[in-house]
Design a protein around this motif. Structure first.
Motif, PDB file in Angstrom:
ATOM      1  N   GLN A 142      19.482  15.478 -12.414  1.00 50.06           N
ATOM      2  CA  GLN A 142      18.365  14.753 -11.796  1.00 50.06           C
ATOM      3  C   GLN A 142      17.472  14.202 -12.906  1.00 50.06           C
ATOM      4  OE1 GLN A 142      16.736  16.144  -7.969  1.00 50.06           O
ATOM      5  NE2 GLN A 142      17.657  18.122  -8.467  1.00 50.06           N
ATOM      6  N   ARG A 143      17.426  12.898 -13.020  1.00 46.65           N
ATOM      7  CA  ARG A 143      16.502  12.257 -13.964  1.00 46.65           C
ATOM      8  C   ARG A 143      15.840  11.064 -13.272  1.00 46.65           C
ATOM      9  NH1 ARG A 143      21.377  11.779 -17.999  1.00 46.65           N
ATOM     10  NH2 ARG A 143      22.566  10.016 -17.204  1.00 46.65           N
ATOM     11  N   TRP A 144      15.162  11.361 -12.196  1.00 44.91           N
ATOM     12  CA  TRP A 144      14.577  10.342 -11.334  1.00 44.91           C
ATOM     13  C   TRP A 144      13.622   9.436 -12.092  1.00 44.91           C
ATOM     14  CZ3 TRP A 144      17.016  10.083  -6.843  1.00 44.91           C
ATOM     15  CH2 TRP A 144      17.656  11.231  -6.364  1.00 44.91           C
ATOM     16  N   ASN A 145      12.833  10.038 -12.970  1.00 46.35           N
ATOM     17  CA  ASN A 145      11.845   9.254 -13.709  1.00 46.35           C
ATOM     18  C   ASN A 145      12.489   8.162 -14.551  1.00 46.35           C
ATOM     19  OD1 ASN A 145       9.156   8.933 -13.916  1.00 46.35           O
ATOM     20  ND2 ASN A 145       8.805  10.604 -15.354  1.00 46.35           N
ATOM     21  N   GLU A 146      13.712   8.409 -14.991  1.00 48.36           N
ATOM     22  CA  GLU A 146      14.396   7.426 -15.832  1.00 48.36           C
ATOM     23  C   GLU A 146      15.113   6.368 -15.008  1.00 48.36           C
ATOM     24  OE1 GLU A 146      16.877   9.481 -18.813  1.00 48.36           O
ATOM     25  OE2 GLU A 146      15.474  11.161 -18.552  1.00 48.36           O
ATOM     26  N   ILE A 147      15.590   6.742 -13.829  1.00 52.59           N
ATOM     27  CA  ILE A 147      16.434   5.788 -13.081  1.00 52.59           C
ATOM     28  C   ILE A 147      15.677   5.004 -12.015  1.00 52.59           C
ATOM     29  CG2 ILE A 147      18.488   7.224 -13.500  1.00 52.59           C
ATOM     30  CD1 ILE A 147      18.373   7.956 -10.460  1.00 52.59           C
ATOM     31  N   PHE A 160      13.855   4.064  -5.827  1.00 53.33           N
ATOM     32  CA  PHE A 160      14.685   2.860  -5.898  1.00 53.33           C
ATOM     33  C   PHE A 160      15.464   2.814  -7.209  1.00 53.33           C
ATOM     34  CE2 PHE A 160      16.063  -1.409  -6.217  1.00 53.33           C
ATOM     35  CZ  PHE A 160      16.075  -1.927  -4.938  1.00 53.33           C
ATOM     36  N   SER A 161      16.780   2.776  -7.123  1.00 47.56           N
ATOM     37  CA  SER A 161      17.621   2.656  -8.316  1.00 47.56           C
ATOM     38  C   SER A 161      18.822   1.792  -7.992  1.00 47.56           C
ATOM     39  CB  SER A 161      18.084   4.037  -8.806  1.00 47.56           C
ATOM     40  OG  SER A 161      19.035   4.587  -7.912  1.00 47.56           O
ATOM     41  N   GLN A 194      12.403   3.040 -10.011  1.00 47.64           N
ATOM     42  CA  GLN A 194      11.211   2.204 -10.175  1.00 47.64           C
ATOM     43  C   GLN A 194       9.972   3.088 -10.030  1.00 47.64           C
ATOM     44  OE1 GLN A 194      11.044  -1.239  -7.577  1.00 47.64           O
ATOM     45  NE2 GLN A 194       8.819  -1.427  -7.856  1.00 47.64           N
ATOM     46  N   THR A 195       9.089   3.028 -11.003  1.00 49.20           N
ATOM     47  CA  THR A 195       7.894   3.881 -10.957  1.00 49.20           C
ATOM     48  C   THR A 195       6.606   3.076 -10.821  1.00 49.20           C
ATOM     49  OG1 THR A 195       7.794   3.872 -13.368  1.00 49.20           O
ATOM     50  CG2 THR A 195       8.935   5.722 -12.347  1.00 49.20           C
ATOM     51  N   GLN A 196       6.665   1.777 -11.077  1.00 43.75           N
ATOM     52  CA  GLN A 196       5.468   0.927 -11.012  1.00 43.75           C
ATOM     53  C   GLN A 196       5.629  -0.105  -9.918  1.00 43.75           C
ATOM     54  OE1 GLN A 196       2.806   1.258 -13.374  1.00 43.75           O
ATOM     55  NE2 GLN A 196       3.908   3.106 -14.000  1.00 43.75           N
ATOM     56  N   GLY A 197       4.513  -0.393  -9.243  1.00 41.38           N
ATOM     57  CA  GLY A 197       4.521  -1.456  -8.237  1.00 41.38           C
ATOM     58  C   GLY A 197       4.517  -2.788  -8.930  1.00 41.38           C
ATOM     59  N   ASP A 224       0.873  -1.176   0.000  1.00 39.52           N
ATOM     60  CA  ASP A 224       0.000   0.000   0.000  1.00 39.52           C
ATOM     61  C   ASP A 224       0.907   1.223   0.000  1.00 39.52           C
ATOM     62  OD1 ASP A 224      -2.005   1.843   0.247  1.00 39.52           O
ATOM     63  OD2 ASP A 224      -2.384   1.460   2.370  1.00 39.52           O
ATOM     64  N   ALA A 225       1.487   1.518  -1.149  1.00 37.39           N
ATOM     65  CA  ALA A 225       2.476   2.594  -1.223  1.00 37.39           C
ATOM     66  C   ALA A 225       2.674   3.013  -2.674  1.00 37.39           C
ATOM     67  CB  ALA A 225       3.809   2.125  -0.632  1.00 37.39           C
ATOM     68  N   ASP A 226       3.290   4.170  -2.844  1.00 32.80           N
ATOM     69  CA  ASP A 226       3.699   4.626  -4.171  1.00 32.80           C
ATOM     70  C   ASP A 226       5.191   4.312  -4.306  1.00 32.80           C
ATOM     71  OD1 ASP A 226       4.550   5.973  -6.406  1.00 32.80           O
ATOM     72  OD2 ASP A 226       3.489   7.836  -5.941  1.00 32.80           O
ATOM     73  N   PRO A 227       5.548   3.433  -5.239  1.00 31.82           N
ATOM     74  CA  PRO A 227       6.973   3.050  -5.342  1.00 31.82           C
ATOM     75  C   PRO A 227       7.897   4.243  -5.570  1.00 31.82           C
ATOM     76  CG  PRO A 227       5.713   2.268  -7.245  1.00 31.82           C
ATOM     77  CD  PRO A 227       4.717   2.764  -6.246  1.00 31.82           C
ATOM     78  N   LYS A 228       7.367   5.307  -6.159  1.00 34.14           N
ATOM     79  CA  LYS A 228       8.212   6.491  -6.395  1.00 34.14           C
ATOM     80  C   LYS A 228       8.736   7.100  -5.088  1.00 34.14           C
ATOM     81  CE  LYS A 228       6.303   8.252 -10.746  1.00 34.14           C
ATOM     82  NZ  LYS A 228       5.657   9.448 -11.327  1.00 34.14           N
ATOM     83  N   HIS A 229       8.000   6.876  -4.004  1.00 37.01           N
ATOM     84  CA  HIS A 229       8.424   7.452  -2.729  1.00 37.01           C
ATOM     85  C   HIS A 229       9.710   6.830  -2.212  1.00 37.01           C
ATOM     86  CE1 HIS A 229       4.104   8.984  -1.697  1.00 37.01           C
ATOM     87  NE2 HIS A 229       4.624   9.542  -2.768  1.00 37.01           N
ATOM     88  N   TYR A 230      10.090   5.670  -2.786  1.00 38.42           N
ATOM     89  CA  TYR A 230      11.288   4.961  -2.329  1.00 38.42           C
ATOM     90  C   TYR A 230      12.507   5.256  -3.210  1.00 38.42           C
ATOM     91  CZ  TYR A 230       7.938   2.843   0.751  1.00 38.42           C
ATOM     92  OH  TYR A 230       6.965   2.680   1.707  1.00 38.42           O
TER      93      TYR A 230
END
Ligand SMILES: [Fe+2]
Lengths: 166, 333
Positions: free
Chosen positions: A156-161, A31-32, A163-166, A23-29
């Protein structure tokens, strides 16, 4: 006795974990993986993989000679893969104004006194002392993590590096 | 019924000098009383009591004492723990447990940190038997159970290691060596111990500086106990070796980050306030991830691994997060 095998990552071989969402948004972590990031970077791009307000950790692909940089505060680099030289120089006059944050890329090698150099391999951490100028040299591709502050040259290219999907 | 003492409890600290039949002292502070038997720690508080396996209790207590109550919440389990207010500390039952809160069964009491620390240190020392090291991985140490026998004070008095700039600089935190009692850990015998080549020009010795951080970490004699290796102002790299399970659930009062340097850790991430599961985060060598400011986490490391916990030591942060001035996650994208 023995039989323990310590697993390191490298550009050639790394495995990546991930966020298993309940129960979370993976973007909050955010993760790269630093090896994956470096495998897709141009040499010496300073790609943020960690950011805690103004502080950052940059994953850097070391390959060939880097530009020269300087700073107005201590920084540190930790080699995660490869063999990387760090050449240090004390500039004749300060290159970065007091209070300026982050690494500052210089147009060319500055005038100054050679302080010396370090050859660092995996696990070795090198100080980039406040006010010094420095250049990285790496015959083969390597990976390092730079502990510094968000600066003009941080990418900063967070969207590319991340995990954006659970 | 929840009781919130606004000013620190000044109730006398009573350590019953008369040991129980098993040889253990009873400790009390404020409205809390702690007793141990062969297998369990019993925590008495007004109107009720809580129970924990004594080995788990001592491992958690060791971290709480060793870290000076750490950043934010140290949950010993889903019920009991401490919340650091940096000068004062709250000791609680069920404060971060949804069921306890909803049933008004939570209880919290505020203490001056040195007072609670004194009780915790004395309890840890009295309740830790010879041969049990709460900082060690379970496979490296003896058992905590049984009647009181001996002590292990030396193991409990280890100081947290904190570099002010970087390990190994002149005047800063020193290296770990065989001679100083820090051999390479049995699970890290394959970690290279080579030194970086340092070629300092005359006059720049001590400024041209590097050290083998992985070798340094491979010689840590404790688990789940971060020590600061390098700093950029308030940015601290805290390197630690992890094996078996983190003995607490750490509730963040700010964002912290993990850099998995070797091997693998699996993290259970729960809501900080309710304990509801949020995510499982598996981290392998080279992985980097944030732990948001509104979660608690507990790690599991099947093999001894190296973790860099990256902290922002800015003392203003807990208040800014608790007031909602900062988002709990570190990056918007
Ligand atoms: Fe933590």
């Amino acid at each position: 006795m023995g039989g323990y095998h310590t697993v390191f990552g490298s550009l050639d071989h790394y495995e990546k974990g991930g966020v298993q969402v309940i129960d979370a948004d993976p973007k909050h972590y955010c993760f790269s993986n630093c090896f994956e990031v470096a495998s897709k970077s141009k040499p010496y791009e300073k790609v943020a993989v960690g950011k805690n307000l103004k502080y950052v950790i940059e994953a850097i692909r070391a390959e060939g000679d880097s530009p020269w940089y300087s700073n107005a505060h201590d920084e540190a680099v930790l080699v995660m893969d490869g063999e990387i030289e760090v050449h240090l120089l004390q500039p004749d006059e300060p290159l970065v104004p007091e209070g300026k944050e982050g690494s500052v890329q210089l147009d060319a090698e500055p005038k100054g006194t050679k302080m010396g150099w370090v050859k660092a391999r995996r696990g070795h951490m090198t100080l980039l002392p406040k006010g010094a100028a420095y250049q990285f040299r790496s015959a083969k591709p390597g990976v390092m993590l730079q502990q510094t502050i968000l600066g003009d040259f941080t990418i900063q290219r967070w969207n590319e590096i991340c995990q954006t999907q659970g | 019924m929840a009781t919130q003492t606004m000013s620190p409890s000044k109730a006398a600290i009573i350590a019953n000098p008369v040991a129980n039949p098993l040889g253990y002292q009873t400790f009390a502070i404020g409205s809390f009383r702690f007793e141990r038997d062969q297998y369990f720690a019993h925590i008495h508080y007004p109107g009720n009591q809580h129970i924990m396996p004594v080995d788990a209790f001592l491992r958690a207590l060791m971290r709480d004492v060793g870290w000076g109550f750490f950043y934010g919440t140290v949950n010993f389990d889903h019920v009991f723990g401490t919340l650091n207010h940096y000068g004062t500390v709250e000791m609680f039952i069920g404060m971060f447990n949804d069921a306890f809160r909803k049933a008004h069964r939570d209880f919290v009491e505020n203490f001056d940190s040195p007072d609670l620390r004194k009780v915790f240190e004395a309890m840890l020392d009295d309740w830790t038997n010879e041969g049990f090291d709460p900082y060690a991985a379970p496979d490296e140490t003896g058992l905590a159970y049984g009647r009181k026998h001996g002590s292990n004070t030396k193991a409990l008095k280890r100081q947290r290691m904190v570099a002010t700039r970087m390990v190994g600089l002149p005047g800063d935190l020193g290296y770990r060596t065989d001679i100083d009692g820090y051999p390479v850990n049995r699970q890290f015998t394959d970690v290279p111990q080579d030194l970086p080549e340092i070629h300092a020009a005359p006059g720049f010795e001590g400024q041209v500086h590097a050290f083998n951080m992985f070798a340094y970490v491979s010689r840590s004699d404790v688990t789940w106990n971060p020590s600061v290796v390098s700093c950029v102002h308030d940015s601290q790299f805290c390197a630690t070796t992890e094996e078996h399970a983190l003995p607490i659930m750490h509730g963040n009062d700010r964002v912290e980050w993990f850099i998995q340097a070797t091997d693998e850790i699996i993290w259970d991430v729960d809501d900080k306030n309710t304990g509801a599961p949020r995510a499982k985060v598996t981290m392998k060598a080279g992985d980097v991830a944030a732990m948001p400011a509104d979660i608690r986490h507990k790690g599991y490391s099947p093999k001894r691994s190296m973790l860099i916990v990256w902290e922002n030591n800015d003392a203003a942060l807990p208040r800014m997060y608790s007031r909602g001035e900062l988002k709990p996650h570190p990056v918007e994208f």
